[in-house]
Design a protein around this motif. Structure first.
Motif, PDB file in Angstrom:
ATOM      1  N   LEU A 179       0.841  -1.185   0.000  1.00  0.00           N
ATOM      2  CA  LEU A 179       0.000   0.000   0.000  1.00  0.00           C
ATOM      3  C   LEU A 179       0.886   1.248   0.000  1.00  0.00           C
ATOM      4  O   LEU A 179       1.740   1.407   0.884  1.00  0.00           O
ATOM      5  N   TRP A 180       0.699   2.107  -0.996  1.00  0.00           N
ATOM      6  CA  TRP A 180       1.474   3.351  -1.070  1.00  0.00           C
ATOM      7  C   TRP A 180       0.636   4.455  -1.707  1.00  0.00           C
ATOM      8  O   TRP A 180      -0.437   4.196  -2.243  1.00  0.00           O
ATOM      9  N   GLU A 181       1.153   5.676  -1.620  1.00  0.00           N
ATOM     10  CA  GLU A 181       0.410   6.824  -2.114  1.00  0.00           C
ATOM     11  C   GLU A 181       1.367   7.875  -2.654  1.00  0.00           C
ATOM     12  O   GLU A 181       2.356   8.227  -1.996  1.00  0.00           O
ATOM     13  N   TYR A 182       1.054   8.378  -3.841  1.00  0.00           N
ATOM     14  CA  TYR A 182       1.764   9.522  -4.419  1.00  0.00           C
ATOM     15  C   TYR A 182       0.764  10.661  -4.539  1.00  0.00           C
ATOM     16  O   TYR A 182      -0.271  10.528  -5.200  1.00  0.00           O
ATOM     17  N   ASN A 183       1.073  11.772  -3.887  1.00  0.00           N
ATOM     18  CA  ASN A 183       0.161  12.914  -3.866  1.00  0.00           C
ATOM     19  C   ASN A 183       0.929  14.181  -4.218  1.00  0.00           C
ATOM     20  O   ASN A 183       1.629  14.745  -3.374  1.00  0.00           O
ATOM     21  N   ARG A 184       0.860  14.570  -5.487  1.00  0.00           N
ATOM     22  CA  ARG A 184       1.440  15.814  -5.976  1.00  0.00           C
ATOM     23  C   ARG A 184       2.893  16.021  -5.538  1.00  0.00           C
ATOM     24  O   ARG A 184       3.257  17.037  -4.956  1.00  0.00           O
ATOM     25  N   GLY A 185       3.706  15.038  -5.850  1.00  0.00           N
ATOM     26  CA  GLY A 185       5.132  15.166  -5.583  1.00  0.00           C
ATOM     27  C   GLY A 185       5.635  14.452  -4.349  1.00  0.00           C
ATOM     28  O   GLY A 185       6.843  14.310  -4.158  1.00  0.00           O
ATOM     29  N   ARG A 186       4.740  13.980  -3.513  1.00  0.00           N
ATOM     30  CA  ARG A 186       5.140  13.275  -2.290  1.00  0.00           C
ATOM     31  C   ARG A 186       4.723  11.810  -2.380  1.00  0.00           C
ATOM     32  O   ARG A 186       3.547  11.495  -2.603  1.00  0.00           O
ATOM     33  N   PHE A 187       5.671  10.922  -2.175  1.00  0.00           N
ATOM     34  CA  PHE A 187       5.436   9.479  -2.241  1.00  0.00           C
ATOM     35  C   PHE A 187       5.729   8.877  -0.879  1.00  0.00           C
ATOM     36  O   PHE A 187       6.779   9.145  -0.292  1.00  0.00           O
ATOM     37  N   GLU A 188       4.828   8.049  -0.383  1.00  0.00           N
ATOM     38  CA  GLU A 188       5.113   7.355   0.868  1.00  0.00           C
ATOM     39  C   GLU A 188       4.394   6.010   0.945  1.00  0.00           C
ATOM     40  O   GLU A 188       3.309   5.834   0.375  1.00  0.00           O
ATOM     41  N   ILE A 189       5.023   5.093   1.627  1.00  0.00           N
ATOM     42  CA  ILE A 189       4.395   3.812   1.917  1.00  0.00           C
ATOM     43  C   ILE A 189       3.307   4.068   2.950  1.00  0.00           C
ATOM     44  O   ILE A 189       3.530   4.753   3.943  1.00  0.00           O
ATOM     45  N   SER A 190       2.126   3.530   2.714  1.00  0.00           N
ATOM     46  CA  SER A 190       0.988   3.786   3.591  1.00  0.00           C
ATOM     47  C   SER A 190       1.152   3.053   4.923  1.00  0.00           C
ATOM     48  O   SER A 190       1.757   1.973   4.980  1.00  0.00           O
ATOM     49  N   PRO A 191       0.602   3.622   6.015  1.00  0.00           N
ATOM     50  CA  PRO A 191       0.787   3.036   7.352  1.00  0.00           C
ATOM     51  C   PRO A 191       0.507   1.537   7.471  1.00  0.00           C
ATOM     52  O   PRO A 191       1.292   0.834   8.121  1.00  0.00           O
ATOM     53  N   PRO A 192      -0.565   0.986   6.860  1.00  0.00           N
ATOM     54  CA  PRO A 192      -0.778  -0.460   7.036  1.00  0.00           C
ATOM     55  C   PRO A 192       0.360  -1.321   6.486  1.00  0.00           C
ATOM     56  O   PRO A 192       0.569  -2.444   6.950  1.00  0.00           O
ATOM     57  N   SER A 193       1.104  -0.795   5.500  1.00  0.00           N
ATOM     58  CA  SER A 193       2.193  -1.568   4.901  1.00  0.00           C
ATOM     59  C   SER A 193       3.555  -1.285   5.518  1.00  0.00           C
ATOM     60  O   SER A 193       4.484  -2.071   5.338  1.00  0.00           O
ATOM     61  N   LYS A 194       3.694  -0.165   6.219  1.00  0.00           N
ATOM     62  CA  LYS A 194       5.008   0.236   6.728  1.00  0.00           C
ATOM     63  C   LYS A 194       5.730  -0.847   7.525  1.00  0.00           C
ATOM     64  O   LYS A 194       6.919  -1.094   7.318  1.00  0.00           O
ATOM     65  N   PRO A 195       5.053  -1.546   8.454  1.00  0.00           N
ATOM     66  CA  PRO A 195       5.783  -2.558   9.233  1.00  0.00           C
ATOM     67  C   PRO A 195       6.364  -3.670   8.359  1.00  0.00           C
ATOM     68  O   PRO A 195       7.385  -4.277   8.733  1.00  0.00           O
ATOM     69  N   PHE A 196       5.735  -3.914   7.215  1.00  0.00           N
ATOM     70  CA  PHE A 196       6.112  -5.068   6.410  1.00  0.00           C
ATOM     71  C   PHE A 196       7.193  -4.746   5.382  1.00  0.00           C
ATOM     72  O   PHE A 196       7.544  -5.589   4.560  1.00  0.00           O
ATOM     73  N   ALA A 197       7.722  -3.507   5.458  1.00  0.00           N
ATOM     74  CA  ALA A 197       8.932  -3.202   4.687  1.00  0.00           C
ATOM     75  C   ALA A 197      10.089  -4.049   5.210  1.00  0.00           C
ATOM     76  O   ALA A 197      11.027  -4.361   4.476  1.00  0.00           O
ATOM     77  N   ASP A 198       9.995  -4.438   6.477  1.00  0.00           N
ATOM     78  CA  ASP A 198      10.962  -5.342   7.100  1.00  0.00           C
ATOM     79  C   ASP A 198      10.472  -6.777   6.905  1.00  0.00           C
ATOM     80  O   ASP A 198       9.444  -7.162   7.477  1.00  0.00           O
ATOM     81  N   PRO A 199      11.173  -7.587   6.097  1.00  0.00           N
ATOM     82  CA  PRO A 199      10.711  -8.963   5.827  1.00  0.00           C
ATOM     83  C   PRO A 199      10.505  -9.796   7.085  1.00  0.00           C
ATOM     84  O   PRO A 199       9.657 -10.683   7.110  1.00  0.00           O
ATOM     85  N   SER A 200      11.243  -9.498   8.143  1.00  0.00           N
ATOM     86  CA  SER A 200      11.127 -10.288   9.370  1.00  0.00           C
ATOM     87  C   SER A 200       9.801 -10.058  10.087  1.00  0.00           C
ATOM     88  O   SER A 200       9.407 -10.842  10.954  1.00  0.00           O
ATOM     89  N   LYS A 201       9.107  -8.967   9.737  1.00  0.00           N
ATOM     90  CA  LYS A 201       7.830  -8.650  10.369  1.00  0.00           C
ATOM     91  C   LYS A 201       6.632  -9.250   9.619  1.00  0.00           C
ATOM     92  O   LYS A 201       5.498  -9.173  10.095  1.00  0.00           O
ATOM     93  N   ARG A 202       6.899  -9.823   8.462  1.00  0.00           N
ATOM     94  CA  ARG A 202       5.799 -10.328   7.638  1.00  0.00           C
ATOM     95  C   ARG A 202       5.357 -11.735   8.054  1.00  0.00           C
ATOM     96  O   ARG A 202       6.140 -12.502   8.608  1.00  0.00           O
ATOM     97  N   LYS A 203       4.103 -12.025   7.755  1.00  0.00           N
ATOM     98  CA  LYS A 203       3.614 -13.392   7.903  1.00  0.00           C
ATOM     99  C   LYS A 203       4.193 -14.247   6.771  1.00  0.00           C
ATOM    100  O   LYS A 203       4.558 -13.712   5.716  1.00  0.00           O
ATOM    101  N   PRO A 204       4.284 -15.556   6.962  1.00  0.00           N
ATOM    102  CA  PRO A 204       4.854 -16.415   5.921  1.00  0.00           C
ATOM    103  C   PRO A 204       4.077 -16.302   4.604  1.00  0.00           C
ATOM    104  O   PRO A 204       2.841 -16.391   4.607  1.00  0.00           O
TER     105      PRO A 204
END
Length: 304
Positions: free
Chosen positions: A237-262
């Motif tokens: 989940l991510w969002e680009y809004n007029r020049g600003r790009f960010e990973i959305s909060p529900p997905s942020k923890p899972f940028a770290d593979p160790s935090k993901r479910k199998p």
């Protein structure tokens, strides 16, 4: 700008009405209800051929209590652009025209008109509710069907091509707003819709919509499956809004593979992947990491 659960629950109950002909557990009905609750009577939907055209029905038999128009498969974005221009000419600036498409109407058959609307920066919101195949006509593979997924046109070993990254392609059109969303995270989707509605120009949302019928999982598990896609890192989940790009909060923890479910928990819960071997799942995991590298790179580029 966030949307709270009480706000969403208390908003006008627009969207799909009871008694519609959707399959049990249909993700499109979830997405349409969120659109209705966020945008209400301001929304005018343009619906090409697909599951949604069956769900919403026709004059006298409709099950959508928002304004909508049926159009040929390839023309949703073009018709939406024309409607938006007509509303502007008439001074009806409160109308929000939405091209609501499946993966066929957005990523494949309708991609030319979608791309054209983006290039012109037409004043519409384009939403692709992606169930990853042509479900309405018999579960044929589309360009957003994942690698190795079994469909009626890839029935033995599964699809041999990879899934098209439609949201990133739309971002490269240099439009004001692009986001990914999921029916498993209604508040995130609602907040993105609300922000998109306040922007003029072309806005695009790629909505992940797990399909019980085509993916072959229990109809009661649609939201659970959608969440699992995010929790395993398979849908970002991510969002680009007029020049600003960010990973959305529900997905942020899972940028770290160790935090993901199998990943296997997500893949093997779907009958369309029941033929996969461990090495296939490992290959998919590597591709997911590639997707995360791209998203992190975009976040870095647009934050500099």
């Amino acid at each position: 700008m966030s949307v709270s659960l009480p706000q969403l629950v208390k908003s006008p109950r627009k969207g799909v009405m009871p008694g519609n002909p959707a399959c049990m557990g249909c993700p499109h009905t979830i997405g349409l209800k969120i659109v209705g609750r966020v945008l209400g009577d301001r929304a005018v939907l343009v619906v090409p051929a697909g599951c949604t055209s069956i769900i919403v029905g026709y004059g006298g038999k409709e099950s959508l209590d928002m304004s909508f128009v049926h159009v040929p498969f390839a023309s949703a974005a073009a018709v939406a652009a024309g409607l938006a221009a007509a509303f502007e000419r008439k001074g009806l600036s409160d109308r929000i025209v939405i091209a609501w498409m499946g993966d066929g109407g957005g990523a494949d058959i309708g991609f030319a008109t979608l791309s054209g609307a983006a290039i012109r920066n037409d004043n519409i919101i384009a939403i692709v509710s992606d169930n990853e195949a042509y479900m309405n006509t018999g579960i044929q593979a589309s360009s957003t069907t994942p690698w190795k997924a079994r469909t009626t046109t890839s029935p033995v070993i599964g699809k041999t091509e990879e899934k098209k990254d439609l949201a990133t392609i739309m971002l490269m059109h240099k439009v004001p707003y692009v986001a990914t969303a999921s029916v498993g995270y209604p508040l995130d989707f609602a907040a993105k819709l609300k922000r998109a509605a306040e922007i003029k120009g072309f806005r695009f949302i790629h909505l992940h919509s797990p399909c019980p019928t085509g993916w072959r999982f229990d109809a009661s598990k649609t939201v659970e499956m959608a969440k699992l896609a995010v929790e395993t890192g398979a849908w970002i989940l991510w969002e680009y809004n007029r020049g600003r790009f960010e990973i959305s909060p529900p997905s942020k923890p899972f940028a770290d593979p160790s935090k993901r479910k199998p990943l296997k928990d997500y893949i093997m819960a779907q009958g369309r992947f029941s033929h996969l071997k461990d090495e296939d799942i490992e290959f998919i995991a590597r591709k997911i990491e590639e997707n995360w590298r791209i998203v992190r790179m975009l976040e870095k580029i647009f934050s500099s």
